[in-house]
Motif scaffolding. Sequence first.
Motif, PDB file in Angstrom:
ATOM      1  N   GLY A  98      75.913 -41.270  23.212  1.00 13.78           N
ATOM      2  CA  GLY A  98      74.750 -40.699  23.858  1.00 13.78           C
ATOM      3  C   GLY A  98      73.503 -41.508  23.572  1.00 13.78           C
ATOM      4  N   ALA A 107      77.262 -37.704  25.494  1.00  7.73           N
ATOM      5  CA  ALA A 107      77.406 -37.003  24.220  1.00  7.73           C
ATOM      6  C   ALA A 107      78.850 -36.516  24.099  1.00  7.73           C
ATOM      7  CB  ALA A 107      76.440 -35.826  24.143  1.00  7.73           C
ATOM      8  N   THR A 153      68.053 -31.655  26.787  1.00  7.46           N
ATOM      9  CA  THR A 153      68.797 -31.349  28.004  1.00  7.46           C
ATOM     10  C   THR A 153      68.676 -29.868  28.356  1.00  7.46           C
ATOM     11  OG1 THR A 153      70.356 -33.111  27.417  1.00  7.46           O
ATOM     12  CG2 THR A 153      71.052 -31.546  29.109  1.00  7.46           C
ATOM     13  N   ALA A 171      66.018 -37.248  26.652  1.00 16.34           N
ATOM     14  CA  ALA A 171      66.950 -36.405  27.408  1.00 16.34           C
ATOM     15  C   ALA A 171      66.204 -35.518  28.393  1.00 16.34           C
ATOM     16  CB  ALA A 171      67.782 -35.565  26.457  1.00 16.34           C
ATOM     17  N   LEU A 209      75.614 -32.747  28.965  1.00 16.94           N
ATOM     18  CA  LEU A 209      75.629 -33.555  27.754  1.00 16.94           C
ATOM     19  C   LEU A 209      76.785 -34.549  27.782  1.00 16.94           C
ATOM     20  CD1 LEU A 209      74.785 -30.863  25.046  1.00 16.94           C
ATOM     21  CD2 LEU A 209      73.398 -32.866  25.621  1.00 16.94           C
ATOM     22  N   GLN A 252      69.240 -34.447  21.566  1.00 14.70           N
ATOM     23  CA  GLN A 252      69.661 -34.625  22.949  1.00 14.70           C
ATOM     24  C   GLN A 252      70.055 -33.290  23.574  1.00 14.70           C
ATOM     25  OE1 GLN A 252      72.465 -37.812  23.619  1.00 14.70           O
ATOM     26  NE2 GLN A 252      72.727 -37.303  25.775  1.00 14.70           N
ATOM     27  N   ALA A 253      70.655 -32.416  22.779  1.00 10.13           N
ATOM     28  CA  ALA A 253      71.078 -31.107  23.298  1.00 10.13           C
ATOM     29  C   ALA A 253      69.883 -30.250  23.712  1.00 10.13           C
ATOM     30  CB  ALA A 253      71.923 -30.387  22.252  1.00 10.13           C
TER      31      ALA A 253
END
Length: 640
Positions: free
Chosen positions: A122, A476, A444, A78, A471, A440-441
């Motif tokens: 995602g 996501a 990002t 990400a 996201l 992923q959060a």
Amino acid sequence: MKRRDFFKKGTKAAVAAGVVPMIFTSCANTKDIIYDKPNDKWYHLGTGKTGMPNRKPVVTYDVAVIGGGAAGICAAVASARNGSKTVLVQDRPVLGGNASSEIRVHLNGVNDIKGKAERETGIIEEILLHNRFENEQESYPVFDYVLYDFVVREPNLDLMLNTQAVEAVMEGDVIKSALCWQATTEKMFTINASIFIDCSGDGLLAATAGAIYRTGREGKTEFNETFAPDQPDGWQMGATLLMSSKDMGRPMKYSPPSYAIKYTHEGAHPRRHFKWFKDGIWWIEVGSNDDIIADAEVNRHKLMGYLHGVWDYIKNSGNFPEAENLALDWVGSLPGRRESRRFIGDYIVSERDMTEHKHFEDCIAFGGWSLDEHNPGGIENISEPPSYFHYHFKEVYQFPFRSLYSKNIANLMFAGRNVSQTHIALSSSRIMATCALQGQAVGTAATICNKRNVLPRQVAQKHINELQEQLMRDDAFIPKRPARDPKDLARKASLLFASSTSSGDVNNLINGMSRDIDGTINHWKSNGLPAEIQLEWETPILLAAIELKCDTNLARNIMMRKDSRNDELFGNSVPKEMLKTLSFEARINGKWQKLGNIEENRTRLITLKFDAIKVTAVRVKMAATYGAKNVKLFEVRCYA
């Protein structure tokens, strides 16, 4: 002297972890055996030179991700895709953490909510789809290479295997560098970065930085948790060692090794059953009420003894005639750990946040695996059930961003089992697909930090909407939060229509919800193939990208499994519903022109980028899926 000031004052702490050698320093001698090697008599016959080459490289990145499990991979990818030069540091020779061939745990997620929850999308779904294309034989060692390919193909991402981050170099409350020992090259890397993300599970880098953390179980009263013990204690959920066996087609003998611990099952709790024993028994587990990291090698030896003792019981007790032709064909040597450090953020997620489905304005991930409190003693307490309870959720719960960055180390984030949560909350959120969403959060968020020149706390306070929108653009899902990206030109189209419809509505493609959820249909589905959708704008727009989200049957799980299940809940092939072949056209100066085509799409999120052009309409022509008669879409976006 504060821990985080050690390096400012020129002192290094001794570190011993896994294969990492000891680093010795003192006030009288500033040289150390790793860096300087004064007694190493290397003589290079090719050049005739003596002396060691540089084994102290210094490298600089925007973002450094520590730990290459599901959370770390998703964080690094990400970060790299969103524009940050990123390094992923993994202390093992393979990626995947508990899901790798070294441990072989199923990569579960919200699939514990049977029949209602749709699985994670995602980056983690992209990984699992990649595996379905590249690993039809469902081999765990091949899965390692699928993960390796997924990471190294990213142009903005570097990978360091066999490398452990052993020490943080601090400037006040900011991590300046990470000292990372690479065992295979005898190098001590100094990695400089603006943002550090610790996804290593145990969190050695975060701990050496001085990040506040806790271990053990909270008592009932601290967070008003129903399932917590009456009083706080030091127990941490145990580690498990797995194995698998193979039917050899003839009787196979088994003799336990010298270190096997005799197992009789006498007095064992009825729930300690042997169902599916062919592929391992999860309750061959050892916990700790002290320092579970320091005790890791002692517990590993115990687990090896217990595993062979249980297998000896299965093979030689006479109670399992179905095991006569079975032989061990793989035995793990690296236990899968469930819990150790939990680092404190601006918010600590607790049991009631999950069971009462608290809504978080800074929600960036979701979970749904049951609350699952294991027996603290593990196999050493066989009279008790292996798991005390399962609190099954009926819908997913939200997870906030404020639990993914350190309360006291300004540029440190984390994802995985080491995030800011209670022991009871961890019993659900430790599941790898949930950890991947957290990864992923934070990956990002790290790019927003670099782009905006802010720290993680400022992202939570001032840029959370930007994080959530990015996201969702990257596929996501955030529960109860529709996308409303002002840059999405599809939402400004004057007309959207389809060639045919069998269910849903083509206007659902711009309603901000990219899945069917809570009984609401958010899709458009064609009536046969080929099919097409078209968007019109009253005045020309500048366009450079078209993005679609297609159907991959989120009600069916596609994770790696030892038993290769293929039924209504699990699938071991490419989803037949996924869109395979499509093309894109735009109306430019009154004439339709081709923008591009995709012959073998392999992802739910489909993106076509091109040189910016002025258009008054676009259309997407869909020719084939991987087997379904109709094509289903959930979203269309357009960007300048």
